[in-house]
Design an enzyme around this catalytic site. Structure first.
Site, short mmCIF file in Angstrom:
data_model
loop_
_atom_site.label_atom_id
_atom_site.label_comp_id
_atom_site.label_asym_id
_atom_site.label_seq_id
_atom_site.Cartn_x
_atom_site.Cartn_y
_atom_site.Cartn_z
N ALA A 168 0.89 -1.34 0.12
CA ALA A 168 -0.11 0.01 0.08
C ALA A 168 0.81 1.29 0.01
O ALA A 168 0.59 2.33 0.80
CB ALA A 168 -0.94 0.16 1.27
N SER A 213 2.52 4.49 -2.48
CA SER A 213 1.95 5.24 -3.75
C SER A 213 1.43 4.52 -4.64
O SER A 213 0.42 4.82 -5.22
CB SER A 213 3.17 6.49 -3.75
OG SER A 213 4.23 6.00 -4.36
N LYS A 224 16.54 0.96 -17.53
CA LYS A 224 15.52 1.82 -16.33
C LYS A 224 16.66 1.67 -15.24
O LYS A 224 16.90 2.63 -14.28
CB LYS A 224 14.26 1.28 -15.89
CG LYS A 224 13.80 1.73 -14.72
CD LYS A 224 12.78 2.98 -15.18
CE LYS A 224 12.35 3.86 -13.95
NZ LYS A 224 12.07 3.22 -12.66
O1 KPL Z 1 12.82 6.44 -11.59
C1 KPL Z 1 13.05 7.35 -11.09
C2 KPL Z 1 13.27 7.31 -9.66
O2 KPL Z 1 13.20 8.43 -9.14
O3 KPL Z 1 13.50 6.19 -9.00
C3 KPL Z 1 13.82 8.38 -11.81
C4 KPL Z 1 13.75 8.10 -13.27
C5 KPL Z 1 14.98 8.82 -11.56
C6 KPL Z 1 12.72 9.55 -11.67
O4 KPL Z 1 12.77 10.39 -10.70
#
Ligand code: KPL
Length: 312
Positions: A10, A12, A190
């Site tokens: 739970a 965000s 990512k």
């Molecule tokens: O995914 C992100 C995070 O904060 O974990 C970014 C891409 C850096 C965006 O804030």
């Protein structure tokens, strides 16, 4: 077969997805961690507040504990922090069946592979999202920005499988998602972006936009090492393209606090081990030398220890 999606975690994102499913009329359930959290939820009449551009919508969402019932869970979306996945899943494991399907929405890498190994008979999907949300209270989430979610099945044998039909529920909930035939390169990219941005924001307590300046002359070499790491993991992306992608994310999120900086501000354990830790370990296994990445990892670990936070 029950299509009811259960959301475990739970935070965000868990609240945001629960709210979006419930307001679309989908019978979804939120799994809370403690009896106290469930009591609090029920004391608020199971109302989840979804805030967007200043407007607040009240949405009824049923919550329960992992052991509230023995009803099998066949659709499970896990939205906990990466370091909490294993424990959270153990609590729910008795309710999973061989045909249960799991969707993992964690930052970094490492937690996903651990789940695939722990649940070899279930279909485990990995996801990466750019949905933006933050939690104002235990039952209130602020929807900061609509992003896109990429989902895929890491198992490529005997052939890449198509998306399961139940994911149409996400479309019904208005969640913009796309099926990726190869999800691991998406998660690696990512992770590289997170390695370039998050540690610097946590070390210098700065918004994403200040990262290149705060990182100084080591930022270029850091991106080169990250590119070499991606190449070792068969991610097809040129060095210039990676550099452009990192700078584009920095620009697009310039005013934002990274998730790691938010964790530090909240005095919460960070996902360092699933971001930098995983990157450094994989580099070692691939026989790469990554001095800038290693130094950044050590510097961040010392910084976290000084703040009284776990270094992993
Ligand atoms: O995914 C992100 C995070 O904060 O974990 C970014 C891409 C850096 C965006 O804030």
């Amino acid at each position: 077969m029950s299509e009811t999606p259960y959301i475990l975690g739970a935070g965000s994102l868990g609240l945001l997805w629960a709210a979006r499913c419930a307001r679309a009329g989908i019978d979804c359930r939120l799994i809370l961690r403690t009896p106290a959290a469930l009591r609090e939820w029920q004391d608020r009449d199971s109302v989840l507040l979804l805030e967007r551009q200043g407007a607040v919508e009240s949405i009824q969402v049923t919550a329960e504990l992992a052991d509230s019932s023995e009803t099998p869970i066949r659709r499970l979306i896990i939205t906990t922090k990466a370091w909490a996945v294993a424990g959270a899943l153990e609590s729910i494991a008795p309710r999973l069946r061989a045909d249960s399907q799991l969707v993992l929405l964690q930052n970094g890498l490492g937690s996903q592979q651990a789940v695939s190994e722990r649940f070899p008979t279930q279909r485990v999907l990995y996801a990466s999202t750019t949905d933006g949300a933050w939690k104002r209270a235990a039952n209130q989430v602020v929807w900061a920005g609509t992003g896109q979610t990429l989902l895929g099945d890491p198992r490529q044998e005997p052939a890449p499988a198509p998306a399961p039909e139940w994911l149409a529920l996400l479309t019904q909930a208005g969640i913009d998602w796309r099926w990726e035939r190869e999800i691991l390169p998406v998660l690696w990219l990512k992770l590289a972006i997170n390695c370039a941005i998050n540690p610097i924001t946590a070390l210098h307590d700065c918004p994403n936009g200040e990262v290149p300046e705060r990182a100084g002359p080591l930022f270029g070499p850091l991106l080169v090492e990250l590119h070499t790491l991606l190449a070792s993991q068969s991610v097809q992306l040129g060095q210039t393209e990676l550099i452009e992608r990192v700078h584009a994310v920095i620009q697009a999120t310039a005013a934002n606090s990274s998730s790691m900086r938010q964790d530090v501000h909240a005095g919460r354990r960070t996902e360092i081990d699933f971001i930098l830790g995983h990157a450094c370990r994989t580099a070692r296994l691939a026989g790469l030398t990554t001095p800038v990445l290693d130094a950044l990892h050590q510097q961040l670990q010392s910084h976290l220890i000084n703040l009284g936070l776990p270094p992993d």
